[in-house]
Design a protein around this motif. Sequence first.
Motif, PDB file in Angstrom:
ATOM      1  N   THR A 165       0.836  -1.193   0.000  1.00 11.80           N
ATOM      2  CA  THR A 165       0.000   0.000   0.000  1.00 11.80           C
ATOM      3  C   THR A 165       0.876   1.249   0.000  1.00 11.80           C
ATOM      4  OG1 THR A 165      -0.092   0.012   2.419  1.00 11.80           O
ATOM      5  CG2 THR A 165      -1.829  -1.187   1.245  1.00 11.80           C
ATOM      6  N   PRO A 166       0.372   2.377  -0.532  1.00 13.25           N
ATOM      7  CA  PRO A 166       1.181   3.601  -0.589  1.00 13.25           C
ATOM      8  C   PRO A 166       1.664   4.080   0.782  1.00 13.25           C
ATOM      9  CG  PRO A 166      -0.731   3.783  -2.032  1.00 13.25           C
ATOM     10  CD  PRO A 166      -0.912   2.520  -1.236  1.00 13.25           C
ATOM     11  N   ASP A 167       0.830   3.984   1.814  1.00  6.72           N
ATOM     12  CA  ASP A 167       1.262   4.467   3.123  1.00  6.72           C
ATOM     13  C   ASP A 167       2.356   3.585   3.718  1.00  6.72           C
ATOM     14  OD1 ASP A 167      -0.617   2.454   3.291  1.00  6.72           O
ATOM     15  OD2 ASP A 167      -1.305   3.051   5.283  1.00  6.72           O
ATOM     16  N   PHE A 168       2.305   2.271   3.473  1.00  5.52           N
ATOM     17  CA  PHE A 168       3.364   1.398   3.963  1.00  5.52           C
ATOM     18  C   PHE A 168       4.673   1.680   3.229  1.00  5.52           C
ATOM     19  CE2 PHE A 168       5.767  -2.604   3.523  1.00  5.52           C
ATOM     20  CZ  PHE A 168       6.072  -2.823   4.856  1.00  5.52           C
ATOM     21  N   ILE A 169       4.605   1.870   1.910  1.00 10.49           N
ATOM     22  CA  ILE A 169       5.819   2.181   1.140  1.00 10.49           C
ATOM     23  C   ILE A 169       6.435   3.487   1.643  1.00 10.49           C
ATOM     24  CG2 ILE A 169       6.662   2.846  -1.143  1.00 10.49           C
ATOM     25  CD1 ILE A 169       4.668   0.899  -2.351  1.00 10.49           C
ATOM     26  N   HIS A 170       5.595   4.479   1.909  1.00 14.87           N
ATOM     27  CA  HIS A 170       6.106   5.759   2.418  1.00 14.87           C
ATOM     28  C   HIS A 170       6.785   5.572   3.779  1.00 14.87           C
ATOM     29  CE1 HIS A 170       6.296  10.039   3.298  1.00 14.87           C
ATOM     30  NE2 HIS A 170       5.745   9.785   4.470  1.00 14.87           N
ATOM     31  N   ALA A 171       6.148   4.784   4.658  1.00 17.09           N
ATOM     32  CA  ALA A 171       6.725   4.559   5.985  1.00 17.09           C
ATOM     33  C   ALA A 171       8.054   3.817   5.890  1.00 17.09           C
ATOM     34  CB  ALA A 171       5.741   3.773   6.851  1.00 17.09           C
ATOM     35  N   MET A 172       8.127   2.821   5.031  1.00 18.80           N
ATOM     36  CA  MET A 172       9.358   2.070   4.873  1.00 18.80           C
ATOM     37  C   MET A 172      10.475   2.938   4.308  1.00 18.80           C
ATOM     38  SD  MET A 172       9.521  -1.044   5.938  1.00 18.80           S
ATOM     39  CE  MET A 172      10.957  -1.548   4.985  1.00 18.80           C
ATOM     40  N   ARG A 173      10.152   3.729   3.294  1.00 16.03           N
ATOM     41  CA  ARG A 173      11.181   4.583   2.693  1.00 16.03           C
ATOM     42  C   ARG A 173      11.695   5.610   3.693  1.00 16.03           C
ATOM     43  NH1 ARG A 173       8.198   5.205  -3.214  1.00 16.03           N
ATOM     44  NH2 ARG A 173       9.123   3.311  -4.145  1.00 16.03           N
ATOM     45  N   PHE A 253      18.471  -2.758  -1.813  1.00 12.68           N
ATOM     46  CA  PHE A 253      17.835  -4.057  -2.018  1.00 12.68           C
ATOM     47  C   PHE A 253      16.362  -4.009  -1.610  1.00 12.68           C
ATOM     48  CE2 PHE A 253      16.937  -8.421  -0.371  1.00 12.68           C
ATOM     49  CZ  PHE A 253      17.074  -9.103  -1.565  1.00 12.68           C
ATOM     50  N   ILE A 254      16.090  -3.417  -0.459  1.00  9.75           N
ATOM     51  CA  ILE A 254      14.702  -3.302  -0.003  1.00  9.75           C
ATOM     52  C   ILE A 254      13.923  -2.342  -0.883  1.00  9.75           C
ATOM     53  CG2 ILE A 254      13.233  -2.572   1.911  1.00  9.75           C
ATOM     54  CD1 ILE A 254      14.566  -5.277   2.271  1.00  9.75           C
ATOM     55  N   SER A 255      14.550  -1.234  -1.295  1.00  6.06           N
ATOM     56  CA  SER A 255      13.862  -0.252  -2.143  1.00  6.06           C
ATOM     57  C   SER A 255      13.429  -0.865  -3.460  1.00  6.06           C
ATOM     58  CB  SER A 255      14.777   0.951  -2.389  1.00  6.06           C
ATOM     59  OG  SER A 255      15.097   1.605  -1.179  1.00  6.06           O
ATOM     60  N   VAL A 256      14.287  -1.701  -4.046  1.00  2.00           N
ATOM     61  CA  VAL A 256      13.939  -2.378  -5.297  1.00  2.00           C
ATOM     62  C   VAL A 256      12.729  -3.278  -5.096  1.00  2.00           C
ATOM     63  CG1 VAL A 256      14.713  -4.132  -6.938  1.00  2.00           C
ATOM     64  CG2 VAL A 256      16.227  -2.250  -6.334  1.00  2.00           C
ATOM     65  N   ASN A 257      12.689  -4.000  -3.977  1.00  2.00           N
ATOM     66  CA  ASN A 257      11.553  -4.881  -3.719  1.00  2.00           C
ATOM     67  C   ASN A 257      10.279  -4.097  -3.438  1.00  2.00           C
ATOM     68  OD1 ASN A 257      12.289  -7.978  -3.447  1.00  2.00           O
ATOM     69  ND2 ASN A 257      14.061  -6.826  -2.741  1.00  2.00           N
ATOM     70  N   LEU A 258      10.404  -2.933  -2.822  1.00  2.00           N
ATOM     71  CA  LEU A 258       9.233  -2.084  -2.619  1.00  2.00           C
ATOM     72  C   LEU A 258       8.673  -1.615  -3.955  1.00  2.00           C
ATOM     73  CD1 LEU A 258      10.366   0.088   0.439  1.00  2.00           C
ATOM     74  CD2 LEU A 258       8.656  -1.733   0.443  1.00  2.00           C
ATOM     75  N   ARG A 259       9.569  -1.224  -4.856  1.00  2.00           N
ATOM     76  CA  ARG A 259       9.119  -0.782  -6.182  1.00  2.00           C
ATOM     77  C   ARG A 259       8.495  -1.938  -6.960  1.00  2.00           C
ATOM     78  NH1 ARG A 259      14.131   1.926  -6.098  1.00  2.00           N
ATOM     79  NH2 ARG A 259      15.039   0.427  -7.559  1.00  2.00           N
ATOM     80  N   LEU A 260       9.030  -3.140  -6.771  1.00  2.00           N
ATOM     81  CA  LEU A 260       8.524  -4.301  -7.501  1.00  2.00           C
ATOM     82  C   LEU A 260       7.055  -4.540  -7.209  1.00  2.00           C
ATOM     83  CD1 LEU A 260       9.116  -6.792  -9.286  1.00  2.00           C
ATOM     84  CD2 LEU A 260       9.737  -8.013  -7.201  1.00  2.00           C
ATOM     85  N   LEU A 261       6.653  -4.382  -5.948  1.00  2.00           N
ATOM     86  CA  LEU A 261       5.257  -4.629  -5.572  1.00  2.00           C
ATOM     87  C   LEU A 261       4.472  -3.341  -5.351  1.00  2.00           C
ATOM     88  CD1 LEU A 261       5.354  -7.778  -3.264  1.00  2.00           C
ATOM     89  CD2 LEU A 261       5.254  -7.581  -5.743  1.00  2.00           C
TER      90      LEU A 261
END
Length: 387
Positions: A165-173, A253-261
């Motif tokens: 979800t967009p909010d999870f991606i934002h929190a992770m980044r 590595f994590i950023s690439v996987n976030l973009r993948l999904l």
Amino acid sequence: MYAAGDATLEDIQSELTDRGLRTRATQRRPAGPISVSKIHQLLQDPYYVGIVSYKGDEYSGRHEPLIDRDLFDEVQDLMASRGRAGERRRVVHHYLKGTLWCGACWHRDQTIRRMIIRRTISRSGDEYLYFFCRGTQDGTCNAKYSNVQRVEDAVAEHCRTVQFTPDFIHAMRQSLADALTDQEASQHALKEQLESQLARLDTQESNLLDLAIDDTIPKDKIRAKLREIGVTRERLNAQLAAAVDTLTDAVEFISVNLRLLENPYELYRHGSDEVRRRLNQAIFTRVFIDHDEITGHALKAPLDDLLTVQTTYHANSVAKSCEEPPPGIEPFTWSEHHPATTKEGAAHKGDSFTSTTLRLPTNLDHRVPVSSKPHLVGLTGFEPATP
């Protein structure tokens, strides 16, 4: 032809045969088509990019390369990707081969059996493709055959279920950015410490050389001390060279996987067959199917961990919006599942990858694991090994 992604080795064999390429005739065997195994060998031979192999070593040859390196590397990547999926492409080519597994066998007794594809031609000349469990050949599985077109649609639709979800991606980044900021201070302190130790070694070496001139200490002892200083200096210089961007690879590595999904469904829907093949291999270890329907899946790391964290993230967000947490929601602590990772902002060498813990924003009270390439940190950790 192979790099285009649509041709099998048999297709290339047919094309070469049509163009007149034959093996040399011998006394025992007449000239004939190049074998499929030979074509496989030719596609992997570095001679065609100007490399000569001799006794296990490679050298630049004097001959002019026949193809460029980019094309050669592209073919090697494609062959490796098809090999990782465990595919045999000699019967029917399809991008889902190597990805689908029998859901009936798995849910019945946890048996792992691959789904294979078959093509049949009707009397009227119509072609039919379908997937079926390998166990149906020996009577160990009675699952129904699955129509290829319906399976393709089901897999594409299933991509919606593995999306961040967009909010999870934002929190992770944001968490990853904070981790890199914290790292800068620790890396600066580590460099200062290593440089200070190297300066002390220089002083010790200089003092020993002065003693050698005065014949105050036996020469053998001085040489032994100088060798010891040399070994220590080499180790410290190696640590100093490695003390840069320790977390950068992990974060990327994590950023690439976030973009993948971020939106895998759209990426999958508009991708070519080869793109879909690579996406399946990047996301799924297995996709279980039973009678045209997806009944489960196993995800590649770290996507499985990240999706688990996302579930907890949203559960905690809901819990914090209530006076009391909903029943059944327990606080998530990554160390409960992976106790080897506990120190915040530090990386530890694991069994097969380096893991680190990052603290997310205050609305998520748990630690989030990230993983990167192996061997980023030596067995001694960040601090140099000293008495």
